[in-house]
Design a protein around this motif. Structure first.
Motif, PDB file in Angstrom:
ATOM      1  N   ILE A  71      -3.213 -49.700 -40.667  1.00  0.00           N
ATOM      2  CA  ILE A  71      -3.961 -48.403 -40.073  1.00  0.00           C
ATOM      3  C   ILE A  71      -3.430 -47.210 -39.761  1.00  0.00           C
ATOM      4  O   ILE A  71      -3.783 -46.250 -40.164  1.00  0.00           O
ATOM      5  N   ASP A  72      -2.351 -47.598 -39.020  1.00  0.00           N
ATOM      6  CA  ASP A  72      -1.700 -46.366 -38.395  1.00  0.00           C
ATOM      7  C   ASP A  72      -0.375 -45.504 -39.488  1.00  0.00           C
ATOM      8  O   ASP A  72       0.117 -44.493 -39.070  1.00  0.00           O
TER       9      ASP A  72
ATOM     10  N   LYS B 201       4.924 -48.805 -29.781  1.00  0.00           N
ATOM     11  CA  LYS B 201       4.023 -48.155 -28.633  1.00  0.00           C
ATOM     12  C   LYS B 201       2.897 -49.107 -28.289  1.00  0.00           C
ATOM     13  O   LYS B 201       2.900 -49.529 -27.066  1.00  0.00           O
ATOM     14  N   SER B 202       2.413 -49.938 -29.205  1.00  0.00           N
ATOM     15  CA  SER B 202       1.429 -51.020 -28.854  1.00  0.00           C
ATOM     16  C   SER B 202       2.050 -52.095 -27.980  1.00  0.00           C
ATOM     17  O   SER B 202       1.342 -52.363 -26.901  1.00  0.00           O
TER      18      SER B 202
ATOM     19  N   ARG C  77       1.347 -53.051 -23.798  1.00  0.00           N
ATOM     20  CA  ARG C  77       1.065 -54.213 -23.281  1.00  0.00           C
ATOM     21  C   ARG C  77       1.958 -55.013 -22.217  1.00  0.00           C
ATOM     22  O   ARG C  77       1.546 -55.628 -21.196  1.00  0.00           O
TER      23      ARG C  77
ATOM     24  N   ARG D  76     -17.606 -49.131 -28.136  1.00  0.00           N
ATOM     25  CA  ARG D  76     -17.145 -50.336 -28.880  1.00  0.00           C
ATOM     26  C   ARG D  76     -16.522 -51.231 -27.687  1.00  0.00           C
ATOM     27  O   ARG D  76     -16.338 -52.438 -27.768  1.00  0.00           O
TER      28      ARG D  76
ATOM     29  N   ARG E  91      -3.660 -56.538 -35.055  1.00  0.00           N
ATOM     30  CA  ARG E  91      -2.520 -56.667 -34.426  1.00  0.00           C
ATOM     31  C   ARG E  91      -2.731 -57.599 -33.217  1.00  0.00           C
ATOM     32  O   ARG E  91      -3.527 -57.655 -32.486  1.00  0.00           O
TER      33      ARG E  91
ATOM     34  N   THR F  53      -5.271 -46.666 -26.656  1.00  0.00           N
ATOM     35  CA  THR F  53      -4.822 -47.769 -26.299  1.00  0.00           C
ATOM     36  C   THR F  53      -4.662 -47.878 -24.852  1.00  0.00           C
ATOM     37  O   THR F  53      -5.289 -48.748 -24.334  1.00  0.00           O
TER      38      THR F  53
ATOM     39  N   ARG G 140      -8.681 -48.050 -23.486  1.00  0.00           N
ATOM     40  CA  ARG G 140      -9.340 -49.130 -23.950  1.00  0.00           C
ATOM     41  C   ARG G 140      -8.760 -50.504 -23.332  1.00  0.00           C
ATOM     42  O   ARG G 140      -9.648 -51.226 -23.007  1.00  0.00           O
TER      43      ARG G 140
ATOM     44  N   ALA H  53     -12.495 -53.770 -37.301  1.00  0.00           N
ATOM     45  CA  ALA H  53     -11.204 -54.424 -37.096  1.00  0.00           C
ATOM     46  C   ALA H  53     -10.732 -53.479 -36.052  1.00  0.00           C
ATOM     47  O   ALA H  53     -10.082 -52.283 -36.283  1.00  0.00           O
ATOM     48  N   SER H  54     -10.611 -54.010 -34.788  1.00  0.00           N
ATOM     49  CA  SER H  54     -10.042 -53.076 -33.749  1.00  0.00           C
ATOM     50  C   SER H  54      -9.194 -54.106 -32.740  1.00  0.00           C
ATOM     51  O   SER H  54      -9.878 -54.903 -32.073  1.00  0.00           O
ATOM     52  N   ALA H  55      -7.784 -53.721 -32.695  1.00  0.00           N
ATOM     53  CA  ALA H  55      -6.873 -54.681 -31.768  1.00  0.00           C
ATOM     54  C   ALA H  55      -7.309 -53.991 -30.331  1.00  0.00           C
ATOM     55  O   ALA H  55      -7.247 -54.805 -29.410  1.00  0.00           O
ATOM     56  N   GLN H  56      -7.761 -52.743 -30.250  1.00  0.00           N
ATOM     57  CA  GLN H  56      -7.903 -52.416 -28.838  1.00  0.00           C
ATOM     58  C   GLN H  56      -9.107 -52.961 -28.351  1.00  0.00           C
ATOM     59  O   GLN H  56      -9.234 -53.199 -27.104  1.00  0.00           O
TER      60      GLN H  56
ATOM     61  N   LYS I 235      -9.449 -42.105 -35.048  1.00  0.00           N
ATOM     62  CA  LYS I 235      -8.022 -42.006 -34.531  1.00  0.00           C
ATOM     63  C   LYS I 235      -7.762 -40.571 -34.003  1.00  0.00           C
ATOM     64  O   LYS I 235      -8.697 -39.927 -33.530  1.00  0.00           O
TER      65      LYS I 235
HETATM   66  C1  S3P Z   1      -3.645 -50.263 -31.415  1.00  0.00           C
HETATM   67  C2  S3P Z   1      -4.613 -50.429 -32.084  1.00  0.00           C
HETATM   68  C3  S3P Z   1      -5.110 -49.766 -33.216  1.00  0.00           C
HETATM   69  C4  S3P Z   1      -4.129 -48.315 -33.634  1.00  0.00           C
HETATM   70  C5  S3P Z   1      -3.613 -47.828 -32.331  1.00  0.00           C
HETATM   71  C6  S3P Z   1      -2.704 -48.913 -31.498  1.00  0.00           C
HETATM   72  C7  S3P Z   1      -3.290 -51.108 -30.238  1.00  0.00           C
HETATM   73  O1  S3P Z   1      -6.420 -49.108 -32.791  1.00  0.00           O
HETATM   74  O2  S3P Z   1      -4.654 -47.578 -34.336  1.00  0.00           O
HETATM   75  O3  S3P Z   1      -2.466 -46.821 -32.702  1.00  0.00           O
HETATM   76  O4  S3P Z   1      -2.220 -51.069 -29.784  1.00  0.00           O
HETATM   77  O5  S3P Z   1      -4.150 -52.025 -29.931  1.00  0.00           O
HETATM   78  P1  S3P Z   1      -7.858 -49.546 -33.244  1.00  0.00           P
HETATM   79  O6  S3P Z   1      -7.731 -50.994 -32.399  1.00  0.00           O
HETATM   80  O7  S3P Z   1      -8.736 -48.518 -32.489  1.00  0.00           O
HETATM   81  O8  S3P Z   1      -7.788 -50.131 -34.739  1.00  0.00           O
END
Ligand code: S3P
Length: 433
Positions: free
Chosen positions: A314-315, A22-23, A27, A127, A194, A96, A99, A166-169, A342
């Motif tokens: 995390i997921d 999905k991530s 992208r 955030r 991630r 995702t 954001r 800690a957030s990749a989003q 979440k």
């Molecule tokens: C994601 C980042 C994570 C994850 C989400 C997908 C992404 O969220 O929980 O399912 O694709 O960057 P956070 O960045 O809020 O931790």
């Protein structure tokens, strides 16, 4: 699908592919849209979350054909080729999509409003508003919750930003805005999250990707259309890793699963619990590592989950909580407060749900203790959270009775075909409309 009835399953066996990550799918669609030239994506996740991203980019003038059987073709419009959408962009259930698109839209010359379903409209946006505002963007959300209103500005500037969580989003939102900024952008993270965005920006700009902290994006980059094959989603695979570990006699292979090190901590955690998972045929595609995962059933033991692994799994905590519930002894999860933000509050949802199935679990602000035992039959409300729904469907299959999981519609956001795939492996799952 509104409910799933999950009942005791005998051994699971077979070879399956899980849907695209999905991530990475989000992208690939976003970067393909702002690249110059055509991008072709294979094994795209055709889940509702990714389809919301596709629809939003179409609404901003991008020609996209598909997805059909996982293939999607995008005619990239270049960094400055998006056009004003006629109405609010509906991101459905997807944090995702919201954001990351906010970062992409922060530096555009037109206004946009991003909205979503009832769950997404409860999720925190401050955030991303904070760093994007520092970059010169003009955006806001009442009470920090969507809808998110983005107004045009004359330009963005690069920033150096230390991620407070800690957030990749959040990281990705800043990096995507950084593509439009004057001057370079650096994001510092205390816990690696991630890294698909930085890997993929490198791929689209023809640079070789290097792991780093800070993560940097230069201004004035030129993105060119790419061919991308999306690996299978380890977050979807996690449900079968747990189901096969728990159902005695199981032997399954999940083919082509992404094992990016910033995503694969679920494998380390399950291995610490004693699981029997073998990585076979590891290789690289479109800048991401993938492999086949062979899982055989194994009695699991409770562990203290190392804090250093939490962000990169995390997921997977809904699935891991089910593994812990069937393990011998106590599993302690801490440093996982992000689970509360979440699609539902996943700490509370798992503790309450496990309790309904006769498993003792104790809730903490940043995690939970789960005391391994035997599931009894019961009914679970998934709270509209796809991963909570799938986790309890797994619990039902590792049960001597059955579990009814209600409100399962949102499984379609990340794993269309979950029930069919599970049944193909031998899971005893029945959908009720
Ligand atoms: C994601 C980042 C994570 C994850 C989400 C997908 C992404 O969220 O929980 O399912 O694709 O960057 P956070 O960045 O809020 O931790």
């Amino acid at each position: 699908m509104s409910s799933i009835i999950a009942s005791e399953s005998s051994r699971l066996e077979g070879f399956i592919e899980v849907p695209g990550d999905k991530s990475i799918s989000h992208r690939a669609v976003m970067l393909g849209a702002i690249a110059v030239g055509e991008s072709k994506i294979q094994h795209l996740l055709e889940g509702e979350d990714v389809l919301a991203t596709v629809a939003a980019l179409r609404a901003m003038g991008v020609e996209i054909s598909g997805p059909r059987g996982g293939s999607l073709e995008i005619k990239g419009v270049g960094l400055n080729g998006l056009t004003k959408p006629v109405s609010a962009l509906d991101m459905g259930n997807s944090g995702t999509a919201m954001r990351l698109l906010a970062g992409l839209l922060a530096g555009q010359a037109f206004p946009a409003t991003l909205t979503g379903d009832a769950s997404l409209r409860q999720r925190p946006m401050e955030r991303i508003i904070t760093p994007l505002t520092q970059m010169g963007a003009d955006l806001g959300a009442t009470g920090g919750k969507p809808p998110l209103v983005i107004n045009p500005v004359s330009g963005l500037k690069g920033i150096s930003y230390q991620l407070p969580m800690a957030s990749a989003q959040v990281k990705s939102s800043i990096l995507l805005a950084g593509l439009y900024a004057k001057g370079g952008t650096q994001v510092y993270e205390s816990t690696p999250t991630r890294d698909h965005t930085e890997r993929m920006i490198a791929g689209f700009t023809g640079q070789s990707w290097e792991q780093g902290n800070p993560i940097c994006v230069a201004s004035g980059l030129m993105l060119n259309g790419q061919e991308i094959t999306v690996p299978g989603d380890i977050s979807s695979a996690a449900f079968f890793l747990v189901a096969a570990s728990l159902c005695p006699g199981s032997d399954i292979t999940l083919c082509g699963v992404g094992i990016n090190p910033t995503r694969a901590a679920v494998l380390e955690i399950l291995n610490l619990m004693g699981a029997n998972i073998k990585i076979c045929g590891q290789h690289q595609e479109s800048g991401e590592p993938l492999c086949d995962l062979r899982v055989r059933s194994q009695r699991l033991k409770g562990i203290d989950v190392p804090r250093g692994l939490v962000a990169n799994a995390i997921d997977e905590f809904p699935a891991l909580a089910v593994a812990a519930a069937s393990a011998d002894g106590i599993t302690r999860i801490r440093g996982a407060a992000e689970l509360r933000f979440k699609e539902s509050d996943r700490i509370n949802a798992m503790v309450q749900g496990l309790g309904k199935l006769g498993i003792k679990a104790i809730e903490y602000e940043d995690g939970m203790d789960i005391i391994g035992g035997r599931f009894r039959s019961g009914t679970i409300d998934s709270r509209g959270d796809h991963r909570i729904a799938m986790a309890f469907a797994v619990a039902g299959c590792c049960n001597s009775g059955s579990v009814v999981v209600n409100d399962c519609r949102n499984i379609a956001t990340s794993f269309p075909g979950f029930v069919e795939t599970g049944c193909a492996l031998g899971m005893n799952l029945v959908e009720k409309l």
